[in-house]
Scaffold this motif. Structure first.
Motif, PDB file in Angstrom:
ATOM      1  N   LYS A  11       0.916  -1.257   0.191  1.00  0.00           N
ATOM      2  CA  LYS A  11      -0.069  -0.211   0.071  1.00  0.00           C
ATOM      3  C   LYS A  11       0.834   1.224   0.066  1.00  0.00           C
ATOM      4  CE  LYS A  11      -2.436  -1.661   3.132  1.00  0.00           C
ATOM      5  NZ  LYS A  11      -3.782  -1.850   4.601  1.00  0.00           N
ATOM      6  N   ALA A  12       1.921   1.153   0.861  1.00  0.00           N
ATOM      7  CA  ALA A  12       2.696   2.306   0.880  1.00  0.00           C
ATOM      8  C   ALA A  12       3.666   2.760  -0.714  1.00  0.00           C
ATOM      9  CB  ALA A  12       4.080   2.170   2.016  1.00  0.00           C
ATOM     10  N   ARG A  13       4.051   1.460  -1.041  1.00  0.00           N
ATOM     11  CA  ARG A  13       4.496   1.811  -2.449  1.00  0.00           C
ATOM     12  C   ARG A  13       3.881   2.391  -3.382  1.00  0.00           C
ATOM     13  NH1 ARG A  13       9.717  -0.746  -2.519  1.00  0.00           N
ATOM     14  NH2 ARG A  13      10.069  -2.627  -1.317  1.00  0.00           N
ATOM     15  N   LEU A  14       2.663   1.777  -3.491  1.00  0.00           N
ATOM     16  CA  LEU A  14       1.520   2.359  -4.640  1.00  0.00           C
ATOM     17  C   LEU A  14       1.432   3.937  -4.286  1.00  0.00           C
ATOM     18  CD1 LEU A  14      -0.387   1.425  -7.218  1.00  0.00           C
ATOM     19  CD2 LEU A  14      -1.905   1.575  -5.199  1.00  0.00           C
ATOM     20  N   ALA A  15       1.074   4.168  -2.976  1.00  0.00           N
ATOM     21  CA  ALA A  15       0.752   5.575  -2.886  1.00  0.00           C
ATOM     22  C   ALA A  15       1.951   6.472  -2.935  1.00  0.00           C
ATOM     23  CB  ALA A  15       0.387   5.690  -1.238  1.00  0.00           C
ATOM     24  N   ALA A  16       3.025   6.105  -2.652  1.00  0.00           N
ATOM     25  CA  ALA A  16       4.318   6.929  -3.137  1.00  0.00           C
ATOM     26  C   ALA A  16       4.612   7.154  -4.512  1.00  0.00           C
ATOM     27  CB  ALA A  16       5.693   6.436  -2.388  1.00  0.00           C
ATOM     28  N   ASP A  17       4.384   6.089  -5.355  1.00  0.00           N
ATOM     29  CA  ASP A  17       4.577   6.107  -6.944  1.00  0.00           C
ATOM     30  C   ASP A  17       3.400   6.868  -7.225  1.00  0.00           C
ATOM     31  OD1 ASP A  17       6.515   4.045  -6.558  1.00  0.00           O
ATOM     32  OD2 ASP A  17       5.308   2.712  -7.351  1.00  0.00           O
ATOM     33  N   LEU A  18       2.232   6.808  -6.892  1.00  0.00           N
ATOM     34  CA  LEU A  18       1.157   7.805  -7.569  1.00  0.00           C
ATOM     35  C   LEU A  18       1.249   8.899  -7.119  1.00  0.00           C
ATOM     36  CD1 LEU A  18      -1.801   4.997  -7.427  1.00  0.00           C
ATOM     37  CD2 LEU A  18      -0.264   5.756  -9.313  1.00  0.00           C
ATOM     38  N   SER A  19       1.678   9.486  -5.993  1.00  0.00           N
ATOM     39  CA  SER A  19       1.351  10.823  -5.347  1.00  0.00           C
ATOM     40  C   SER A  19       2.649  11.652  -5.620  1.00  0.00           C
ATOM     41  CB  SER A  19       1.171  10.777  -3.937  1.00  0.00           C
ATOM     42  OG  SER A  19       2.250  10.307  -3.295  1.00  0.00           O
ATOM     43  N   GLY A  20       3.969  11.012  -5.650  1.00  0.00           N
ATOM     44  CA  GLY A  20       5.320  11.611  -5.693  1.00  0.00           C
ATOM     45  C   GLY A  20       5.496  11.961  -4.342  1.00  0.00           C
ATOM     46  N   LEU A  21       5.093  11.601  -3.484  1.00  0.00           N
ATOM     47  CA  LEU A  21       5.259  12.068  -1.817  1.00  0.00           C
ATOM     48  C   LEU A  21       5.540  10.804  -1.090  1.00  0.00           C
ATOM     49  CD1 LEU A  21       1.927  14.492  -1.453  1.00  0.00           C
ATOM     50  CD2 LEU A  21       4.333  15.179  -1.366  1.00  0.00           C
ATOM     51  N   PRO A  22       6.382  11.117   0.005  1.00  0.00           N
ATOM     52  CA  PRO A  22       6.499   9.884   1.080  1.00  0.00           C
ATOM     53  C   PRO A  22       5.250   9.460   1.342  1.00  0.00           C
ATOM     54  CG  PRO A  22       7.553  11.929   1.868  1.00  0.00           C
ATOM     55  CD  PRO A  22       6.947  12.298   0.652  1.00  0.00           C
ATOM     56  N   ALA A  23       4.881   8.159   1.671  1.00  0.00           N
ATOM     57  CA  ALA A  23       3.595   7.657   1.871  1.00  0.00           C
ATOM     58  C   ALA A  23       3.664   6.574   3.171  1.00  0.00           C
ATOM     59  CB  ALA A  23       2.785   6.754   0.905  1.00  0.00           C
ATOM     60  N   LEU A  24       2.619   6.612   3.818  1.00  0.00           N
ATOM     61  CA  LEU A  24       2.622   5.735   5.082  1.00  0.00           C
ATOM     62  C   LEU A  24       1.367   4.881   4.865  1.00  0.00           C
ATOM     63  CD1 LEU A  24       3.535   4.952   8.311  1.00  0.00           C
ATOM     64  CD2 LEU A  24       2.091   6.656   8.856  1.00  0.00           C
ATOM     65  N   ALA A  25       1.826   3.778   5.190  1.00  0.00           N
ATOM     66  CA  ALA A  25       0.887   2.662   5.214  1.00  0.00           C
ATOM     67  C   ALA A  25       0.616   1.763   6.515  1.00  0.00           C
ATOM     68  CB  ALA A  25       0.798   1.900   3.877  1.00  0.00           C
ATOM     69  N   ASP A  26      -0.588   1.521   6.814  1.00  0.00           N
ATOM     70  CA  ASP A  26      -0.956   0.413   7.963  1.00  0.00           C
ATOM     71  C   ASP A  26      -1.497  -0.797   7.648  1.00  0.00           C
ATOM     72  OD1 ASP A  26      -3.208  -0.122   9.365  1.00  0.00           O
ATOM     73  OD2 ASP A  26      -2.153   1.103  11.147  1.00  0.00           O
ATOM     74  N   ASP A  27      -1.182  -1.932   8.026  1.00  0.00           N
ATOM     75  CA  ASP A  27      -1.962  -2.851   7.831  1.00  0.00           C
ATOM     76  C   ASP A  27      -2.188  -3.414   9.130  1.00  0.00           C
ATOM     77  OD1 ASP A  27      -3.478  -4.581   5.882  1.00  0.00           O
ATOM     78  OD2 ASP A  27      -2.260  -6.272   6.720  1.00  0.00           O
ATOM     79  N   SER A  28      -3.377  -3.858   9.680  1.00  0.00           N
ATOM     80  CA  SER A  28      -3.347  -4.288  10.962  1.00  0.00           C
ATOM     81  C   SER A  28      -4.328  -5.062  11.254  1.00  0.00           C
ATOM     82  CB  SER A  28      -3.329  -3.049  12.165  1.00  0.00           C
ATOM     83  OG  SER A  28      -4.649  -2.067  11.451  1.00  0.00           O
ATOM     84  N   GLY A  29      -4.375  -5.929  12.381  1.00  0.00           N
ATOM     85  CA  GLY A  29      -5.562  -6.915  12.279  1.00  0.00           C
ATOM     86  C   GLY A  29      -5.572  -7.546  13.550  1.00  0.00           C
ATOM     87  N   LEU A  30      -6.694  -8.248  13.692  1.00  0.00           N
ATOM     88  CA  LEU A  30      -6.812  -9.048  15.065  1.00  0.00           C
ATOM     89  C   LEU A  30      -6.413 -10.476  15.106  1.00  0.00           C
ATOM     90  CD1 LEU A  30      -8.413  -9.032  18.056  1.00  0.00           C
ATOM     91  CD2 LEU A  30     -10.305  -9.635  16.817  1.00  0.00           C
ATOM     92  N   CYS A  31      -5.612 -10.797  15.774  1.00  0.00           N
ATOM     93  CA  CYS A  31      -5.248 -12.471  15.774  1.00  0.00           C
ATOM     94  C   CYS A  31      -5.749 -13.076  17.023  1.00  0.00           C
ATOM     95  CB  CYS A  31      -3.829 -12.267  15.757  1.00  0.00           C
ATOM     96  SG  CYS A  31      -2.851 -11.433  14.361  1.00  0.00           S
ATOM     97  N   VAL A  32      -6.579 -14.136  16.816  1.00  0.00           N
ATOM     98  CA  VAL A  32      -7.244 -14.947  18.036  1.00  0.00           C
ATOM     99  C   VAL A  32      -6.449 -16.081  18.198  1.00  0.00           C
ATOM    100  CG1 VAL A  32      -9.495 -15.979  19.028  1.00  0.00           C
ATOM    101  CG2 VAL A  32      -9.250 -13.593  17.496  1.00  0.00           C
ATOM    102  N   ASP A  33      -5.780 -16.470  19.231  1.00  0.00           N
ATOM    103  CA  ASP A  33      -5.063 -17.634  19.288  1.00  0.00           C
ATOM    104  C   ASP A  33      -5.756 -18.839  19.196  1.00  0.00           C
ATOM    105  OD1 ASP A  33      -3.480 -15.511  20.314  1.00  0.00           O
ATOM    106  OD2 ASP A  33      -3.154 -16.378  22.290  1.00  0.00           O
ATOM    107  N   ALA A  34      -7.166 -18.886  19.632  1.00  0.00           N
ATOM    108  CA  ALA A  34      -7.778 -20.375  19.384  1.00  0.00           C
ATOM    109  C   ALA A  34      -8.373 -20.345  18.197  1.00  0.00           C
ATOM    110  CB  ALA A  34      -9.173 -20.261  20.469  1.00  0.00           C
TER     111      ALA A  34
END
Length: 204
Positions: free
Chosen positions: A63-86
């Motif tokens: 996500k960060a690479r695509l946004a930086a490529d398309l905008s010509g600006l530094p880009a920050l992307a986050d990928d997050s999620g919930l991990c349930v042990d069971a």
């Protein structure tokens, strides 16, 4: 995690490669003090890429690479999620997909809860949130950081704050869910805050 010398992030505009308003708000709150001016990918009309990575970091980098490529600006992307042990770490990188096309996290929380109920009454409800942050520059340089917070799942979900699975998750050592916590209290201990501590130490 990159082992090359970290590049410092200069003050100024930074694309937040997300169309999730809650996430953009949280990131802006965490970055504001550094003189960074976050602008969302949604505001710039950038597309959301297909998340084809097999890890949180892989998806954040994509996500960060695509946004930086398309905008010509530094880009920050986050990928997050919930991990349930069971559930063997599910929904994990598919956390948003469990909410369906409508992004209905009430439905997603119910789905996780039903899976746990099927496993029996004594099934542990331990879970953790993971957040991967990647910063990409238009020249292809990229750096990634990962944070996590551990807790347990509650049913029924509680609280109106936050977004996503927040009302379902009670961090260890706290009596409130992320959905009940004041946003500042959540920012102090969340998986995103943990990843940001690492990012700031390296890049700011």
């Amino acid at each position: 995690m990159n082992h090359q010398t970290s590049r410092k992030l200069a003050a100024g505009r930074l694309v937040v490669a997300s169309h999730n308003a809650g996430k953009v708000r949280e990131i802006a709150a965490l970055l504001g003090p550094a003189g960074i001016d976050p602008v969302s990918a949604g505001t710039l009309g950038l597309p959301e890429p297909e998340e084809t990575g097999t890890s949180f970091i892989a998806n954040a980098e994509l996500k960060a690479r695509l946004a930086a490529d398309l905008s010509g600006l530094p880009a920050l992307a986050d990928d997050s999620g919930l991990c349930v042990d069971a559930l063997g770490g599910d929904p994990g990188i598919f956390s948003a997909r469990w909410a369906g096309a409508e992004k209905d996290f009430g439905y997603a929380m119910r789905l996780v809860h039903e899976h746990l109920v099927e496993l029996g009454p004594d099934t542990p409800r331990d879970a953790h949130f993971v957040c991967a942050l990647s910063v990409a520059w238009p020249d292809g340089h990229i750096e990634s950081f990962e944070g996590r917070v551990d807790g347990v799942l509650v049913w029924p979900p509680r609280g109106e704050h936050g977004f996503g699975y927040d009302p379902f998750f009670q961090p260890n050592g706290h009596a409130e869910t992320f959905g009940e916590m004041d946003p500042d209290a959540k920012h102090a201990i969340s998986h995103r805050a943990d990843a940001f501590v690492r990012l700031k130490a390296a890049l700011l």
